[in-house]
Enzyme design. Structure first.
Site, mmCIF file in Angstrom:
data_model
loop_
_atom_site.group_PDB
_atom_site.id
_atom_site.type_symbol
_atom_site.label_atom_id
_atom_site.label_comp_id
_atom_site.label_asym_id
_atom_site.label_seq_id
_atom_site.Cartn_x
_atom_site.Cartn_y
_atom_site.Cartn_z
ATOM 1 N N GLN A 13 -7.673 -61.267 -1.684
ATOM 2 C CA GLN A 13 -7.232 -60.583 -2.740
ATOM 3 C C GLN A 13 -6.802 -59.125 -2.342
ATOM 4 O O GLN A 13 -7.816 -58.476 -2.211
ATOM 5 C CB GLN A 13 -7.800 -60.953 -3.932
ATOM 6 C CG GLN A 13 -7.080 -60.157 -5.175
ATOM 7 C CD GLN A 13 -5.851 -61.049 -5.433
ATOM 8 O OE1 GLN A 13 -5.773 -62.207 -5.439
ATOM 9 N NE2 GLN A 13 -4.757 -60.110 -6.007
ATOM 10 N N LYS A 16 -5.176 -67.757 -10.426
ATOM 11 C CA LYS A 16 -4.999 -68.766 -9.129
ATOM 12 C C LYS A 16 -6.026 -69.882 -9.055
ATOM 13 O O LYS A 16 -5.682 -71.125 -8.669
ATOM 14 C CB LYS A 16 -4.906 -67.794 -7.858
ATOM 15 C CG LYS A 16 -3.844 -67.055 -7.646
ATOM 16 C CD LYS A 16 -4.268 -66.040 -6.639
ATOM 17 C CE LYS A 16 -2.892 -64.869 -6.397
ATOM 18 N NZ LYS A 16 -3.397 -63.826 -5.993
ATOM 19 N N ASP A 22 -1.185 -66.754 2.224
ATOM 20 C CA ASP A 22 -0.231 -65.606 1.602
ATOM 21 C C ASP A 22 0.954 -65.210 2.817
ATOM 22 O O ASP A 22 1.636 -64.253 2.118
ATOM 23 C CB ASP A 22 -1.028 -64.481 1.485
ATOM 24 C CG ASP A 22 -1.439 -64.114 -0.099
ATOM 25 O OD1 ASP A 22 -0.763 -64.808 -0.947
ATOM 26 O OD2 ASP A 22 -2.603 -63.472 -0.253
#
Ligand code: NAP
Length: 310
Positions: free
Chosen positions: A98, A54, A124
């Site tokens: 994460q 990412k 997200d």
């Protein structure tokens, strides 16, 4: 018949290149690039690879990409403080913590941490405000994986409106938002899970079958209507030779790769499905690369939402 392979790597590269002018224009107008802050807690090997990918993809696009690492011994308060710093940062438009967080943080840590992220920076799409907006079909930040599946379907000219779609898996991260995005595009959607009876028979009614289970080779040919589009979201790193033997015949290149490396990344869809499906996403190289592309799209979107479009 052998299924058309839907190439996630190529489409991801295309989407990222399409984002480039927006990133450049934002940077020129605001004197800084769109910024992504990633919080990584602990040493989970898969998470480290995902985070590295990412960060690399964001940097290649000209975005600012910062990694905030915390040791596995970090407390929940320390993680929340890191999120609070990024919430307040004028240089970070997107924040990602994460998943998974270390179990030592407690059973509800992920929910507490995700709830703390400013919804406007929640790239997200996990915050309840963004989940609610998605359900109500209002513009919002949507999780990258299901968004990537939609991009793959639409750009591969696979009709969604009027299609019968079956999603196997009901997680907050993949299954539920996937079903919602398909529904909003006028598919008739069924969601299946571990308590669903006759799952194979339900799956076999699907024009579009999405597997987000996390069980190697779970979807076998009897789950698939001939000609259906099968989207394999599952990613499992297999180290058990018996599982590989069930998936790939002797002499198969992937079985030999496993013998050399001792592990192999596989999806939820059994390779024999390729003989039945009309179109199929490979693993690796299918949905995974699109998740990253859609994350970057969300970062640009969040940046433009906060300070106005470039
Ligand atoms: P998850 O939270 O573990 O959810 C798995 C879902 O599968 C659950 O809803 C579960 O049902 C269902 N399930 C498990 N066993 C089943 C069975 N025997 N029959 C029917 N349903 C069953 O996983 P997730 O986060 O959604 O991820 C799913 C997979 O996608 C994983 O392999 C993950 O690594 C992968 N993934 C890939 C990407 C990507 O970028 N490609 C992104 C995210 C996740 P219950 O709800 O009843 O337990």
């Amino acid at each position: 018949m052998s299924a058309r392979l839907l190439d996630g790597n190529a489409l991801s590269a295309q989407i990222r290149s399409e984002l480039q002018p927006g990133v450049a224009a934002f940077t020129a107008r605001h004197g800084r690039p769109p910024g992504l802050g990633i919080v990584l807690v602990g040493d989970d090997p898969a998470s480290q690879i995902y985070v590295r990918n990412k960060l690399k993809a964001a940097s290649e696009l000209g975005m600012r990409a910062d990694l905030e690492r915390l040791p596995v011994s970090a407390t929940l308060d320390e993680v929340l403080a890191q999120v609070a710093r990024l919430n307040a940062s004028a240089d970070h438009d997107g924040i990602l913590v994460q998943d998974p967080l270390p179990e030592t943080l407690g059973p509800h840590a992920a929910r507490i941490v995700f709830d703390t992220i400013d919804p406007a920076k929640d790239v997200d799409g996990f915050h309840p405000v963004n989940v609610g907006r998605l359900v109500q079909k209002r513009p919002t930040l949507v999780p990258g994986t299901p968004l990537g599946v939609i991009a793959l379907l639409e750009r591969s000219n696979i009709p969604i409106a009027g299609a019968r779609a079956v999603v196997i898996g009901r997680s907050d991260i993949v299954g539920k938002p996937m079903a919602m995005l398909l529904l909003h595009r006028d598919a008739t959607v069924t969601i299946c899970h571990s308590k669903t009876p006759d799952l194979a028979a339900i799956a076999a009614t699907a024009d579009i079958l999405v597997a987000a289970v996390g069980r190697p080779g779970f979807v076998t040919p009897e789950f698939v209507k001939p000609g259906a589009t099968v989207i394999d979201v599952g990613i499992t790193s297999v180290t058990d030779a018996a599982v590989i033997a069930r998936l790939f015949p002797e002499g198969h290149a992937r079985r030999e790769a496993f013998a050399r490396r001792g592990s192999l990344v596989v999806g939820d869809v059994h390779p024999a499905v390729a003989a039945v499906a009309g179109a199929l996403t490979p693993v690796p190289g299918g949905v995974g690369p699109l998740t990253v592309a859609m994350l970057l799209s969300n970062v640009l979107r969040a940046a433009e939402m906060v300070v106005g479009p470039a």
